[in-house]
Scaffold this active site. Sequence first.
Site, short mmCIF file in Angstrom:
data_model
loop_
_atom_site.label_atom_id
_atom_site.label_comp_id
_atom_site.label_asym_id
_atom_site.label_seq_id
_atom_site.Cartn_x
_atom_site.Cartn_y
_atom_site.Cartn_z
N ARG A 156 -2.48 17.36 13.21
CA ARG A 156 -3.17 16.12 13.70
C ARG A 156 -4.28 15.98 12.80
NH1 ARG A 156 -6.68 16.41 17.46
NH2 ARG A 156 -5.61 17.44 18.93
N ASP B 119 -9.04 -5.41 3.32
CA ASP B 119 -7.50 -5.06 3.36
C ASP B 119 -6.89 -5.69 2.20
OD1 ASP B 119 -4.88 -5.22 4.06
OD2 ASP B 119 -5.39 -5.65 6.02
N LYS C 256 3.97 -1.92 3.87
CA LYS C 256 4.58 -3.26 3.04
C LYS C 256 4.67 -2.81 1.62
CE LYS C 256 3.48 -4.85 6.94
NZ LYS C 256 1.86 -5.66 7.24
C1 LIG Z 1 0.96 -5.64 8.28
C2 LIG Z 1 -0.39 -5.98 8.01
C3 LIG Z 1 -1.38 -5.01 8.65
C4 LIG Z 1 -0.93 -4.27 9.92
O1 LIG Z 1 -0.02 -3.11 9.22
P1 LIG Z 1 0.75 -2.27 10.06
O2 LIG Z 1 1.41 -1.02 9.14
O3 LIG Z 1 2.12 -3.22 10.55
O4 LIG Z 1 0.12 -1.74 11.33
C5 LIG Z 1 -2.41 -5.01 8.40
N1 LIG Z 1 -2.79 -6.06 7.44
C6 LIG Z 1 -1.84 -6.82 6.63
C7 LIG Z 1 -2.67 -7.69 5.83
C8 LIG Z 1 -0.76 -6.75 6.93
O5 LIG Z 1 0.32 -7.33 6.39
#
Ligand SMILES: *Cc1c(COP(=O)(O)O)cnc(C)c1O
Length: 393
Positions: free
Chosen positions: A59, A184, A209
């Site tokens: 963990r 992000d 992604k």
């Molecule tokens: C998909 C996404 C998230 C969340 O990510 P997960 O891996 O699905 O939890 C956060 N920010 C952006 C811009 C995203 O496209």
Amino acid sequence: MDISKRKPGTASVWAGELDLFPYGSHTVPVINTVTFAYKDIDEWYEIAKGNKKGDIYSRNTNPTVQVLEEKIRVLEQAEAATSFASGMAAISNTLFALLKPGDRVVSIKDTYGGTSRIFLEYLPKINVEVTLCDTTDHEQIEAEIAKGCDLVYLETPTNPTLKILDLERLAQAAKKAGAVTMTDNTFASPINQNPLDLGIDLVVHSATKFLNGHSDTLCGLLCGSKDLVDEIFRYREINGASLHPETAYMVIRGMKTVELRVQRQNENAMAIARFLKNHPKVSEVFYPGLEDHQGHEIAKKQMSGFGGVLSFSLKGDYDSVKTFLQNLNLVHLAASLGSVSTLAGPPRTTSHVELTEEQRKQLGIPETLIRYSAGIENAEDLIEDLEQALKLV
Ligand SMILES: *Cc1c(COP(=O)(O)O)cnc(C)c1O
């Protein structure tokens, strides 16, 4: 050799893998263990105290997971990195680790849906004030930052209309106010944009992604200074949103091709955006690579490629969208993005399904908008597919 000085294509393959693995394994071993055993009690104690390098419990740390963390650290040119079970785990852990009652966050209206819910529902519960600005209104964002805040949370390009924020400019504003900046970087990927180089303190990825790239697992990654990442990591250890070593291996494998994939996706998205731009049945195309996109000049300055995601709206009504989408062949109608195969869908049924038509309008999301995440297929084939489906509208 200092891997940190290597270019992304080299770093994504070799970072974390320069030393030989046990048995001379050519690939990263998946260390499927919860706990780590010691014959020497004193050594165990030193490792448990943090005086010596080593692992105690998965963990907290795991050697497979650490290879992945080293890759993103080098790709984002960061001092430190850590990982999470999903992108949202990375975002929520970071916010809850850093913020306390009485703090103030300045952000934008167009953050990812899950992030936006933390801002609107969960941070207010712990008495953190959140101000969400109009996404491209840099003056408003700067003014809100100058009023005093603890954290500035950004995202660029945004979902689904690919709005662009000037990261360097906003990082400077935040620095003056003494606030931590976090962005992000999911839509750009570290191949197209490195926010830390622009003065941002923390960069977060949904590695689900582009980084993994095959839409077969969830993962979150976070990079920044050692002090900040340590603070967030300490919370993750007890919060428990750790990444499983099997999942880490899948992301490691995906990341080896991230530069190749993203370069191809940049090219495909650009070719498709130009094609759609000239099509009589398309009313608007949102892609930061197009010269007339609102954020093009900023994107050109801070990105080395414009990304694999674009969106566009059709003339006509929602029935046209349905006809169009259901007649595409080389696409999965699904949420998510950044996969080797093309994904598309209307924000009206995916990311922004919970909003009313009026709320979507306020965010500048037309009802006939389609988000399109170009895969690595051949661009001519993708365009031919779009063309035949548009004919049927
Ligand atoms: C998909 C996404 C998230 C969340 O990510 P997960 O891996 O699905 O939890 C956060 N920010 C952006 C811009 C995203 O496209």
